[in-house]
Design an enzyme around this catalytic site. Structure first.
Site, PDB file in Angstrom:
ATOM      1  N   GLU A 285      43.929  33.573  21.522  1.00  0.00           N
ATOM      2  CA  GLU A 285      43.977  32.633  22.656  1.00  0.00           C
ATOM      3  C   GLU A 285      43.093  33.110  23.810  1.00  0.00           C
ATOM      4  O   GLU A 285      43.587  33.497  24.861  1.00  0.00           O
ATOM      5  CB  GLU A 285      45.425  32.382  23.103  1.00  0.00           C
ATOM      6  N   ARG A 325      38.573  36.903  43.166  1.00  0.00           N
ATOM      7  CA  ARG A 325      38.500  38.024  42.218  1.00  0.00           C
ATOM      8  C   ARG A 325      37.897  39.308  42.813  1.00  0.00           C
ATOM      9  O   ARG A 325      38.401  40.398  42.524  1.00  0.00           O
ATOM     10  CB  ARG A 325      37.755  37.598  40.941  1.00  0.00           C
ATOM     11  N   CYS A 356      38.477  34.805  57.690  1.00  0.00           N
ATOM     12  CA  CYS A 356      38.788  35.781  58.724  1.00  0.00           C
ATOM     13  C   CYS A 356      39.500  36.960  58.059  1.00  0.00           C
ATOM     14  O   CYS A 356      40.721  37.125  58.183  1.00  0.00           O
ATOM     15  CB  CYS A 356      39.679  35.104  59.763  1.00  0.00           C
ATOM     16  N   TYR A 385      38.899  31.688  36.176  1.00  0.00           N
ATOM     17  CA  TYR A 385      39.743  32.277  37.214  1.00  0.00           C
ATOM     18  C   TYR A 385      39.123  32.186  38.608  1.00  0.00           C
ATOM     19  O   TYR A 385      39.343  33.052  39.440  1.00  0.00           O
ATOM     20  CB  TYR A 385      40.093  33.733  36.865  1.00  0.00           C
TER      21      TYR A 385
END
Ligand SMILES: Cc1ncc(COP(=O)(O)O)c(C=O)c1O
Ligand SMILES: N[C@@H](CCCC[NH3+])C(=O)O
Length: 429
Positions: A285, A325, A356, A385
């Protein structure tokens, strides 16, 4: 005659990215349908057609929209979902439910009910309580539910700490301790509404070596032999998860799919032979491997700030909200100045996001030519992602998602508006 410098622009999947940025605005997620489909086809030729009794599901947490469901369905793969929201997306897209697998380390009763009522193909059980939940719901709805039990095989993947999952000390999977596993297996075997098909493991994500898969297979196949001896249980399936690594930067030692899948198959076949048990159906998967390199993100460069003798920061019109990420996993990316693709890089700048937040840095020390406000930056390998983990931090609307197809480009998710951000609010005074 005025000599206007003609700059070459960066093309992705045959499309001029500067034109796309002009037409659709930035930040913009851009996905290539062809690259996604070619990955699915590689799974078919190098895994499904090459080895018998195999199945593959796309781990939709990497990137999911209804359009993505349609692409995956038409390529004949299954779908791994991990929440009610992912399942609902698949239902609304008309994805064949028998090819859906529901995961999750803390599934709610409602999520379970949605899955069972819609006849999902497999539920991947992560806790013994789930067996009681399934039994209760399935009895009420007069269903039989096919399940796999997820185990933590005690093998971690060599990757960032936050995306290794198979180690003993993990929130995922049922611990391998004999009493715990046996209790779950006996419960499942004794249930009239549950059919235990086998076990599942997932060692980690963005892995570049096959050793952890092989080690985990050894553990799970030994378990199969013991369960056969102790309870006469014959496992029909094994799901070895996803996790195959992709190209982010030149430091990644990328391997072809078959590097992983051939060694997974060989390890299972060899071990079954040694233990004298039947070879189960093997399921993989992958998520990132299918969609990661199929995506880029386009940004416009704004403030370019040179700190003498220190560093130059170039800030873009997105950052941490559309790509968390780098902040979460110190993830590295490559990028190009799309409108100056033929200009030789002669300096380094650090690409900052607009949040910020000091940690909102997309790329440290990127090699670039001279850059200025208005240049277009293309960050590569952002298909997995990024959109799926995007947030509205600092009340920044999420970018649109543009799909590049053979018959032109299509918006598959509209850019959020400021009003979208307010749309769920109620002001009580
Ligand atoms: C159970 C499970 N399957 C599949 C995947 C997909 O992983 P990847 O995107 O690394 O292929 C994950 C995430 O790591 C997962 O937790
Ligand atoms: N979100 C992670 C991957 C998680 C995989 C799911 N267990 C990443 O961006 O690398």
């Amino acid at each position: 005659m005025v000599n206007i410098e003609q700059s070459k622009s960066y093309k992705f999947a045959g499309y001029d990215t500067v034109e796309l940025a002009k037409k659709y605005g930035t930040p913009l997620y851009v996905l290539s349908e062809e690259i996604i489909r070619s990955r699915c086809r590689e799974i078919k030729t190098d895994f499904l057609d090459k080895h018998k009794n195999t199945k593959a599901a796309y781990a939709s947490k990497a990137f999911l929209t209804m359009t993505m469901c349609k692409i995956i369905e038409s390529e004949g793969l299954g779908l791994d979902v991990v929440s009610g929201g992912e399942l609902y997306t698949a239902i609304k897209a008309g994805f064949p439910m028998d090819k859906v697998m529901l995961h999750g380390n803390n599934k709610s009763y409602d999520e379970m009910e949605m899955a069972i009522a819609n006849d999902v193909g497999r539920i991947i059980v992560d806790h013994i309580d789930e067996l009681y939940m399934i039994e209760d719901i399935a009895a009420r709805l007069s269903k039989t539910v096919k399940i796999l039990i997820r185990v933590a095989p005690g093998v971690g993947g060599n990757t960032h700490k936050y995306i290794t999952t198979g180690q003993k000390d993990s929130k995922f999977g049922i611990p391998l301790a004999k009493e715990t596993i046996d209790e779950a297996v006996i419960k499942a075997m004794n249930s009239r509404h549950i059919e235990l098909m086998g076990f599942h493991f997932h060692v980690g994500s963005n892995l570049f070596e096959n050793d952890s898969y092989i080690a985990a297979i050894d553990v799970v196949m030994n378990l199969y032999r013991r369960l056969k001896d102790d309870f006469g249980f014959i496992a029909k399936e094994i799901n070895t998860g996803g996790g195959f690594g992709i190209y982010y930067t030149k430091n990644d030692s990328v391997k072809p799919l078959k590097y992983y899948t051939d060694s997974i198959m060989k390890a299972i076949e060899d071990k079954c032979k040694e233990l004298e048990i039947d070879i189960p159906t093997v399921i993989i998967e992958p998520g990132r491997w299918i969609v990661g390199e199929a995506g880029i993100t386009l940004y416009t460069i704004g403030a370019v700030k040179e700190i003498p003798d220190t560093r130059t920061y170039a800030s873009v019109d997105g950052g941490l909200p559309d790509n968390p990420r780098p902040a979460l996993y110190s993830a590295k990316y490559e990028a190009v100045i799309a409108n100056k693709y033929d200009h030789k890089p002669d300096r380094k700048v650090t690409i900052a996001g607009k949040c910020c937040e000091s940690g909102d840095i997309l790329i440290w020390d990127l090699d670039v030519p001279q850059i200025e406000r208005g240049d277009i930056l293309a960050v590569l390998s952002t298909g997995a992602y990024n959109y799926s983990m995007a947030s509205n931090y600092n009340r920044i609307p999420r970018p649109a998602v543009l799909l590049l197809t053979k018959d032109g480009e299509k918006i598959i998710v509209e850019r959020e508006t400021y009003d979208d951000l307010l749309s769920k609010e109620r002001v009580p005074f």
